[in-house]
Write an enzyme that holds these catalytic residues in place. Structure first.
Site, PDB file in Angstrom:
ATOM      1  CG  ASP A 274     -50.367 -16.377   3.075  1.00 53.90           C
ATOM      2  OD1 ASP A 274     -49.890 -16.190   2.239  1.00 53.90           O
ATOM      3  OD2 ASP A 274     -51.655 -16.996   2.496  1.00 53.90           O
TER       4      ASP A 274
ATOM      5  CG  ASN B 133     -44.550 -23.178   1.879  1.00 47.50           C
ATOM      6  OD1 ASN B 133     -43.908 -22.069   3.698  1.00 47.50           O
ATOM      7  ND2 ASN B 133     -45.279 -23.006   1.654  1.00 47.50           N
TER       8      ASN B 133
HETATM    9  C1  IPE Z   1     -45.518 -15.795   1.923  1.00 45.60           C
HETATM   10  O1  IPE Z   1     -46.405 -15.546   0.957  1.00 45.60           O
HETATM   11  C2  IPE Z   1     -45.292 -17.225   1.951  1.00 45.60           C
HETATM   12  C3  IPE Z   1     -44.206 -17.904   2.309  1.00 45.60           C
HETATM   13  C4  IPE Z   1     -43.403 -19.501   2.188  1.00 45.60           C
HETATM   14  C5  IPE Z   1     -42.763 -16.894   2.148  1.00 45.60           C
HETATM   15  P1  IPE Z   1     -46.988 -16.594  -0.084  1.00 45.60           P
HETATM   16  O2  IPE Z   1     -45.743 -16.517  -1.442  1.00 45.60           O
HETATM   17  O3  IPE Z   1     -47.648 -17.650   0.372  1.00 45.60           O
HETATM   18  O4  IPE Z   1     -47.849 -16.030  -1.162  1.00 45.60           O
HETATM   19  P2  IPE Z   1     -49.069 -15.812  -1.645  1.00 45.60           P
HETATM   20  O5  IPE Z   1     -50.385 -16.392  -0.719  1.00 45.60           O
HETATM   21  O6  IPE Z   1     -48.371 -16.138  -2.676  1.00 45.60           O
HETATM   22  O7  IPE Z   1     -49.827 -14.200  -2.309  1.00 45.60           O
HETATM   23 MG    MG Z   2     -49.461 -17.553   0.667  1.00 46.93          MG
END
Ligand code: IPE
Ligand code: MG
Length: 218
Positions: A2, A50
């Site tokens: 993350d 996601n």
């Molecule tokens: C990567 O980080 C997670 C994925 C799904 C690739 P994020 O995209 O959640 O990053 P933040 O939380 O907005 O900083």
């Molecule tokens: Mg995130």
């Protein structure tokens, strides 16, 4: 994994740039795991939740993942990494499915470390999918126990998780490996995923080594 978006935001860059750096950090983590003697590493790359991100971000992530899998293929083979995907691949893009199949097939004889890429993965989805499979099987209710049930999970060979590392400063599990994390040691770090280095991984493993794991005993 993350913190990609915030990593980019802090630098006034588009979120995509954070994901690009995040993809590079995957190789750093795999190489660190090898040095630290980790035999099985699961990376949470894309969750069932996601899909709720803007469609441009979702398709960017799919494209980038397939490109990286191709680019890193030689390195993966040189390092002796066995790559496996954990999750339901059907809804992923055709390009990504092809890249995953290629790297899985090419690396299936490697044994220094197993790297599982959790894609379109959700812990609750995995458990309900396992329940469905179990109901379709010949297993009788009196034969259902934790061991027989776990044979219906996506990767029955994936053991209980020893250490769960979450980057990016949030304190939650976010539907990751719910069954397998029953007794996992949890480690939270504010380090944003693109910055996660060997030293950070080493610090997490050192912390883990200090824990007293009692598994309900005294
Ligand atoms: C990567 O980080 C997670 C994925 C799904 C690739 P994020 O995209 O959640 O990053 P933040 O939380 O907005 O900083
Ligand atoms: Mg995130």
């Amino acid at each position: 994994m993350d913190g990609n978006g915030r990593w980019a935001q802090l630098r006034g860059l588009p979120r995509q740039e954070g994901h690009r750096q995040g993809a590079k950090a995957v190789l750093v983590a795999v190489e660190s795991a090898l040095i630290l003697g980790v035999k099985d590493l699961t990376l949470f790359a894309f969750s069932t939740e996601n899909w709720n991100r803007p469609p441009e971000e979702v398709s960017f992530l799919m494209d980038m993942l397939s490109r990286h899998l191709r680019l890193q293929r030689k390195r993966v083979m040189d390092l002796g990494v066995r790559y496996r995907v954990l999750g339901k691949v059907e809804p992923l893009s055709e390009k990504l499915k092809k890249a995953l199949l290629e790297v899985e097939n090419a690396s299936c004889g490697n044994s220094r470390i197993t790297v599982r890429l959790a894609l379109n993965y959700g812990g609750r989805r995995e458990i309900t999918d396992a329940a469905k499979e179990m109901l379709r099987s010949s297993l009788k209710p009196e034969e259902v126990n934790e061991n027989s049930f776990s044979q219906f999970l996506y990767h029955p060979d994936l053991c209980d998780i020893d250490l769960l590392i979450r980057t990016g400063g949030e304190f939650r599990i976010s539907n990751f490996l719910l069954w397998q994390c029953a007794y996992a040691e949890l480690y939270f770090t504010p380090v944003l995923w693109p910055d996660f280095s060997y030293d950070d991984f080493n610090a997490a493993v050192k912390d883990y080594a200090q824990r007293k794991r009692r598994f309900g005993r005294v």
